[in-house]
Structures are given as structure tokens and as C-alpha cells.
Design an enzyme around this catalytic site. Structure first.
Site, PDB file in Angstrom:
ATOM      1  N   ASN A   1      17.478  47.638  70.458  1.00 47.71           N
ATOM      2  CA  ASN A   1      17.744  49.048  70.145  1.00 47.71           C
ATOM      3  C   ASN A   1      17.221  49.281  68.734  1.00 47.71           C
ATOM      4  O   ASN A   1      17.855  48.892  67.757  1.00 47.71           O
ATOM      5  CB  ASN A   1      19.254  49.306  70.235  1.00 47.71           C
ATOM      6  CG  ASN A   1      19.609  50.744  69.956  1.00 47.71           C
ATOM      7  OD1 ASN A   1      18.753  51.553  69.575  1.00 47.71           O
ATOM      8  ND2 ASN A   1      20.873  51.077  70.117  1.00 47.71           N
TER       9      ASN A   1
ATOM     10  N   ARG B   1      15.827  50.207  74.388  1.00 50.89           N
ATOM     11  CA  ARG B   1      16.455  51.527  74.481  1.00 50.89           C
ATOM     12  C   ARG B   1      15.481  52.561  73.915  1.00 50.89           C
ATOM     13  O   ARG B   1      15.014  52.425  72.778  1.00 50.89           O
ATOM     14  CB  ARG B   1      17.745  51.538  73.665  1.00 50.89           C
ATOM     15  CG  ARG B   1      18.361  52.904  73.650  1.00 50.89           C
ATOM     16  CD  ARG B   1      19.559  52.957  72.746  1.00 50.89           C
ATOM     17  NE  ARG B   1      20.083  54.301  72.764  1.00 50.89           N
ATOM     18  CZ  ARG B   1      20.638  54.891  71.719  1.00 50.89           C
ATOM     19  NH1 ARG B   1      20.748  54.252  70.578  1.00 50.89           N
ATOM     20  NH2 ARG B   1      21.097  56.111  71.818  1.00 50.89           N
TER      21      ARG B   1
ATOM     22  N   HIS C   1      23.154  59.656  75.865  1.00 55.09           N
ATOM     23  CA  HIS C   1      24.155  58.640  76.255  1.00 55.09           C
ATOM     24  C   HIS C   1      24.098  58.360  77.752  1.00 55.09           C
ATOM     25  O   HIS C   1      25.093  57.947  78.359  1.00 55.09           O
ATOM     26  CB  HIS C   1      25.607  59.091  75.941  1.00 55.09           C
ATOM     27  CG  HIS C   1      25.928  59.284  74.501  1.00 55.09           C
ATOM     28  ND1 HIS C   1      26.653  60.363  74.044  1.00 55.09           N
ATOM     29  CD2 HIS C   1      25.639  58.533  73.414  1.00 55.09           C
ATOM     30  CE1 HIS C   1      26.808  60.262  72.733  1.00 55.09           C
ATOM     31  NE2 HIS C   1      26.192  59.165  72.327  1.00 55.09           N
TER      32      HIS C   1
ATOM     33  N   LEU D   1      33.338  59.256  73.850  1.00 56.86           N
ATOM     34  CA  LEU D   1      33.805  59.767  72.556  1.00 56.86           C
ATOM     35  C   LEU D   1      33.606  58.704  71.482  1.00 56.86           C
ATOM     36  O   LEU D   1      34.448  57.824  71.294  1.00 56.86           O
ATOM     37  CB  LEU D   1      35.294  60.161  72.647  1.00 56.86           C
ATOM     38  CG  LEU D   1      35.680  61.083  73.819  1.00 56.86           C
ATOM     39  CD1 LEU D   1      37.165  61.357  73.810  1.00 56.86           C
ATOM     40  CD2 LEU D   1      34.883  62.386  73.789  1.00 56.86           C
TER      41      LEU D   1
ATOM     42  N   ARG E   1      28.313  65.737  63.348  1.00 55.13           N
ATOM     43  CA  ARG E   1      27.590  66.870  63.965  1.00 55.13           C
ATOM     44  C   ARG E   1      28.574  67.968  64.355  1.00 55.13           C
ATOM     45  O   ARG E   1      29.675  67.687  64.809  1.00 55.13           O
ATOM     46  CB  ARG E   1      26.849  66.403  65.226  1.00 55.13           C
ATOM     47  CG  ARG E   1      25.767  65.391  64.962  1.00 55.13           C
ATOM     48  CD  ARG E   1      24.947  65.119  66.235  1.00 55.13           C
ATOM     49  NE  ARG E   1      24.185  63.904  66.084  1.00 55.13           N
ATOM     50  CZ  ARG E   1      24.275  62.849  66.905  1.00 55.13           C
ATOM     51  NH1 ARG E   1      25.070  62.886  67.958  1.00 55.13           N
ATOM     52  NH2 ARG E   1      23.553  61.777  66.687  1.00 55.13           N
TER      53      ARG E   1
ATOM     54  N   ASN F   1      39.719  53.505  72.021  1.00 57.12           N
ATOM     55  CA  ASN F   1      40.716  53.009  71.060  1.00 57.12           C
ATOM     56  C   ASN F   1      41.752  54.011  70.567  1.00 57.12           C
ATOM     57  O   ASN F   1      42.792  53.604  70.063  1.00 57.12           O
ATOM     58  CB  ASN F   1      39.998  52.452  69.821  1.00 57.12           C
ATOM     59  CG  ASN F   1      39.153  51.250  70.157  1.00 57.12           C
ATOM     60  OD1 ASN F   1      39.680  50.224  70.576  1.00 57.12           O
ATOM     61  ND2 ASN F   1      37.840  51.373  70.016  1.00 57.12           N
TER      62      ASN F   1
ATOM     63  N   GLU G   1      26.406  49.450  76.817  1.00 53.84           N
ATOM     64  CA  GLU G   1      25.044  49.948  77.000  1.00 53.84           C
ATOM     65  C   GLU G   1      24.033  48.803  77.051  1.00 53.84           C
ATOM     66  O   GLU G   1      23.056  48.873  77.785  1.00 53.84           O
ATOM     67  CB  GLU G   1      24.704  50.950  75.888  1.00 53.84           C
ATOM     68  CG  GLU G   1      25.460  52.252  76.089  1.00 53.84           C
ATOM     69  CD  GLU G   1      25.339  53.230  74.940  1.00 53.84           C
ATOM     70  OE1 GLU G   1      26.063  53.057  73.946  1.00 53.84           O
ATOM     71  OE2 GLU G   1      24.535  54.155  75.036  1.00 53.84           O
TER      72      GLU G   1
HETATM   73  P1  AMP Z   1      31.131  54.407  68.428  1.00 51.07           P
HETATM   74  O1  AMP Z   1      30.137  55.417  67.974  1.00 51.07           O
HETATM   75  O2  AMP Z   1      31.289  54.331  69.913  1.00 51.07           O
HETATM   76  O3  AMP Z   1      30.942  53.049  67.800  1.00 51.07           O
HETATM   77  O4  AMP Z   1      32.569  54.923  67.898  1.00 51.07           O
HETATM   78  C1  AMP Z   1      32.841  55.055  66.534  1.00 51.07           C
HETATM   79  C2  AMP Z   1      34.114  55.875  66.376  1.00 51.07           C
HETATM   80  O5  AMP Z   1      35.206  55.201  67.037  1.00 51.07           O
HETATM   81  C3  AMP Z   1      34.531  56.082  64.939  1.00 51.07           C
HETATM   82  O6  AMP Z   1      34.898  57.439  64.730  1.00 51.07           O
HETATM   83  C4  AMP Z   1      35.761  55.211  64.817  1.00 51.07           C
HETATM   84  O7  AMP Z   1      36.674  55.725  63.908  1.00 51.07           O
HETATM   85  C5  AMP Z   1      36.349  55.280  66.212  1.00 51.07           C
HETATM   86  N1  AMP Z   1      37.293  54.192  66.422  1.00 51.07           N
HETATM   87  C6  AMP Z   1      37.037  52.877  66.538  1.00 51.07           C
HETATM   88  N2  AMP Z   1      38.192  52.182  66.633  1.00 51.07           N
HETATM   89  C7  AMP Z   1      39.194  53.088  66.575  1.00 51.07           C
HETATM   90  C8  AMP Z   1      40.635  53.017  66.612  1.00 51.07           C
HETATM   91  N3  AMP Z   1      41.243  51.848  66.734  1.00 51.07           N
HETATM   92  N4  AMP Z   1      41.337  54.175  66.544  1.00 51.07           N
HETATM   93  C9  AMP Z   1      40.700  55.354  66.423  1.00 51.07           C
HETATM   94  N5  AMP Z   1      39.370  55.488  66.360  1.00 51.07           N
HETATM   95  C10 AMP Z   1      38.627  54.380  66.442  1.00 51.07           C
END
Ligand code: AMP
Length: 396
Positions: free
Chosen positions: A7, A90, A179, A208, A240, A334, A383
Site C-alpha cells: 500500500n 492497493r 474503502h 468508521l 474531513r 473499538n 484490507e
Molecule cells: P483507522 O483509520 O481504521 O485506523 O481508525 C482510526 C480511528 O480509530 C482513530 O480515530 C482512533 O481514535 C480510533 N480508535 C482506535 N482505537 C480506538 C478505541 N479503543 N476507542 C475509540 N476509538 C478508537
């Protein structure tokens, strides 16, 4: 067969070596600051993460270091490059040309180049990675897996904007969505978990993360998604804005004497959770701040969840029903309180969250009650594995 998944961004490159039979990750890591100085992170399965400074004037050196790390006598996981059967890349934008993954040839590379004006920051960087790999592994087959391809099944009613038709005809201005690899992987897995044929399911996928998008997947096909011509549309994201009244751009630009480029930079990099909260783009920081009484941080979290609720409503309507709503990516996997907040507003669909089951992070699980008419789930996205599967299917 071992598949190297790449990637590649303009100054960074993420990689994983995956055994396609066992689907185990043999090693993974990251090259950062390419073209500046260079930093290699390498982690073999079950081993320590190593970080080392390496001069990486271009992506070719970066990939050379990745190969060296993978074949290193002590910490490597393969003896030589002969043990890499294929490379999966990717690629962000496949425009209307690519409705599925494709083997990379001179012709397909040229077609990807032709899509570059739709993703000027991403596609050229992705192709730099392709070329560097071809230089170092000339005999290894390579496959492009597109973020946009899964959404190419959307009907015209979903992908056309209310704009003069000539913009679509002349410049291909339309909704593409992103995505796609994640929406495809997670929706397929959801059908397996709920035990219903994929071709008969209505699924809403809530991806998300820092970038966030929803998709409506009906009968195994994406029929709508919240990102558009670019990843800026739709949900409120880390930095964004998501959907706004387009007239705001001119209004603020005039008030603040900003150029179009400056406004786009604000919408992409300084808005969303970061812009509203004035604290951070990261969900965890916002939860911390909100728990200490920061009202803007709380507002950002509430607005984020509210927008998800609105899109779920829209997609349930678009599909005239929904069997399953699934959460994935960093926040989706999460953030227990975000899922809880969203699902509390879905009782009109007959969806009932089980708050005890919802207390999970990063694991695959049904989080609805047995009586719930709509299944609610958490399914971690993967992914890289999806790219490895697509690559294997094309080179086998
Ligand atoms: P990603 O782009 O899929 O890597 O997701 C990143 C987002 O996931 C960031 O906003 C992080 O704050 C959120 N995130 C990761 N772990 C947690 C958690 N334990 N609680 C809340 N948000 C989380």
C-alpha cells in the site's frame, strides 16, 4: 504461495507478506519518510518490531530494504525472492474503467494513469510503488486491487449528482466511493456469520476509521455509498468535513480571503472531528477530553454518531429494508460508546443492541439481542488479507 501486499503513498509504504494457504501474516511493516531520509519498520510474525533509519531517496530503495528484511538470515521469513509468488497493490482510484481487480500489464498501468486526475494525490503514488516492485521483481506477477471497484455496481440513481449532465460525460464527475475492499470483505463475512446467502442479504457496512464511509450492499452488490467523487463526501471524519452545503466554500472564502486550494485543504485536513472539537482528530483523545467536560469534544463525538444514524436510515430506505448493520475499522471496531449511541436510534428498524455483548474491542461478534429483527455486528476489517485473496484469485 506467499503474496506481498503493498500500500504505497507518496512518502510512505505499508507492506505485509501473507501466506495464501494459511492466510497467516509472515511479516509486516512500514517505510516512512521516503524521499526525505527514511525509516524502516519490520516485524516478523511472533517477533519483535525493529525500527531502523535507512536512506530512501526513492521508493525503489524502500522496497529494496523491505526485500532485504524479509530475506535477512536472522530475522527474515523467506530465503529468497523466489518465495514471493505475487504482489498485490492497493490502488485508490479505478474510475469507471475498473470494476474488479486486474493483473498489472503495460495496458492496465496506462489505464490507471488515465484515472489519475480523479485521484491526483493517490494514484501516481500507488503507481510509483508498482514500478519500483517491477524493477526489483521483474518476473513476479502483480495485481491491482482498487478502492473504488466494489462500488461500480451502483445504479445511476445513486452515482449521478444533480449537476449538468455534461460534467459526467466530459469529466466523469460522479460518485465512485472508496474503502471498497473493506466494504466487500466485511459484507461477505457478515453474510457468513448471520448464515444467509450473500446474494439474498441487505447489509449496511459502517466503516468508521479516520476516513469513514457507509455502504448499502444488496444481494451481494454495493448499491450506494457515502463517499463520492473523492473521499471528502459523506460522514464527518477525522479531519474531513463530509457533507456540507457547497455554498459554504464561497461564503467562507470571501470572508477570510482564502483561495480555492486553501478552502479544500481546510475541508480535507482541518475539519471533521478535529475542526469541531479544536482538540484532536482521534476518537480516543476526544473521549478523554469529553470525559473531563470538554463540550466541543463531546459535540464532535455526538455529531459523528448522528451523521452515521442519518446515513443508516437513508440506506435502509434505499434498500427497502436491512438484515444486518455491521461496524468496522478503528472507531467501528473499538468505540463501544459510539456503537451504543448509534444503535439506540435504530429501534424503529427493530434493531436492539445488547449492551453487554457490545462491550468488545476489535473482535468479531454479534452485538444485538436474539430478538433483534436486524442483526448488529462488529467485524474487524482486513484490507491486506482481502488484497491477498484477490491477488491469488487472479494469478492462480
Ligand atoms: P483507522 O483509520 O481504521 O485506523 O481508525 C482510526 C480511528 O480509530 C482513530 O480515530 C482512533 O481514535 C480510533 N480508535 C482506535 N482505537 C480506538 C478505541 N479503543 N476507542 C475509540 N476509538 C478508537
Amino acid at each position: 504461495m506467499n503474496i506481498l501486499v503493498i500500500n504505497c503513498g507518496s512518502s510512505s509504504l505499508k507492506y505485509q507478506l501473507i501466506n495464501s494457504e494459511t492466510e497467516d501474516v509472515l511479516a509486516k511493516g512500514l517505510c516512512e519518510r521516503i524521499g526525505i531520509d527514511g525509516m524502516l519498520t519490520y516485524q516478523p510474525a511472533g517477533g519483535e518490531k525493529e525500527k531502523s533509519e535507512k536512506a530512501m531517496p526513492t521508493h525503489t530503495e524502500a522496497i529494496k530494504f523491505v526485500i532485504e528484511a524479509l530475506t535477512n538470515e536472522k530475522t527474515g521469513v523467506i530465503k529468497s525472492l523466489d518465495e514471493v509468488g505475487a504482489v498485490g497493490h492497493r490502488i485508490v482510484h479505478g474510475g469507471e474503467k475498473f470494476t474488479a481487480s486486474t493483473v498489472l500489464t503495460a495496458e492496465t498501468i496506462q489505464a490507471i494513469e488515465e484515472c489519475s486526475d480523479l485521484a491526483p494525490l493517490h494514484n501516481p503514488a500507488n503507481l510509483i510503488g508498482v514500478r519500483a516492485c517491477q524493477e526489483l521483481m521483474p518476473n513476479v506477477p502483480m495485481v491491482a486491487v482498487f478502492d473504488t471497484a466494489f462500488h461500480q455496481t451502483m445504479p445511476k440513481t445513486a452515482y449521478l449528482y444533480g449537476l449538468p449532465y455534461e460534467y459526467y460525460e466530459n469529466y466523469k464527475v460522479r460518485r465512485y466511493g472508496f474503502h471498497g475492499t473493506s466494504h466487500s470483505f466485511v459484507s461477505k463475512r457478515t453474510a457468513e456469520i448471520i448464515g444467509k446467502p450473500y446474494e439474498d442479504c441487505k447489509i449496511i457496512v459502517c466503516h468508521l476509521g479516520n476516513g469513514a464511509s457507509l455502504s448499502a450492499v444488496m444481494n451481494g452488490k454495493s448499491v450506494d455509498t457515502s463517499m463520492g467523487l473523492t473521499p471528502l463526501e459523506g460522514l464527518v471524519m477525522g479531519t474531513r468535513s463530509g457533507d456540507i452545503d457547497p455554498a459554504i466554500i464561497e461564503f467562507v472564502a470571501k470572508k477570510e480571503g482564502k483561495t480555492l486550494d486553501e478552502m479544500m485543504n481546510i475541508l480535507n485536513k482541518k475539519s471533521g472531528l478535529l475542526g469541531i472539537s479544536c482538540v484532536s482528530s482521534d476518537g480516543r483523545d476526544l473521549e478523554d477530553a469529553a470525559s473531563k467536560g470538554d463540550e466541543k469534544a463531546q459535540a464532535a463525538l455526538d455529531i459523528f454518531a448522528y451523521r452515521v444514524v442519518k446515513y443508516i436510515g437513508a440506506y435502509a430506505a434505499a434498500m427497502n429494508g436491512v438484515d444486518a448493520i455491521v461496524f468496522t475499522a478503528g472507531i467501528g471496531e473499538n468505540d463501544i460508546s459510539c456503537r451504543s449511541k448509534v444503535c439506540k436510534n435504530l429501534t424503529y428498524l427493530g434493531a436492539q443492541i445488547d449492551e453487554e455483548l457490545n462491550k468488545c474491542r476489535g473482535e468479531e461478534r454479534i452485538i444485538s439481542t436474539p430478538e433483534s429483527k436486524v442483526k448488529l455486528l462488529v467485524v474487524p476489517t482486513n484490507e491486506e488479507l482481502a488484497i491477498a485473496r484477490e491477488t491469488l484469485a487472479l494469478v492462480k
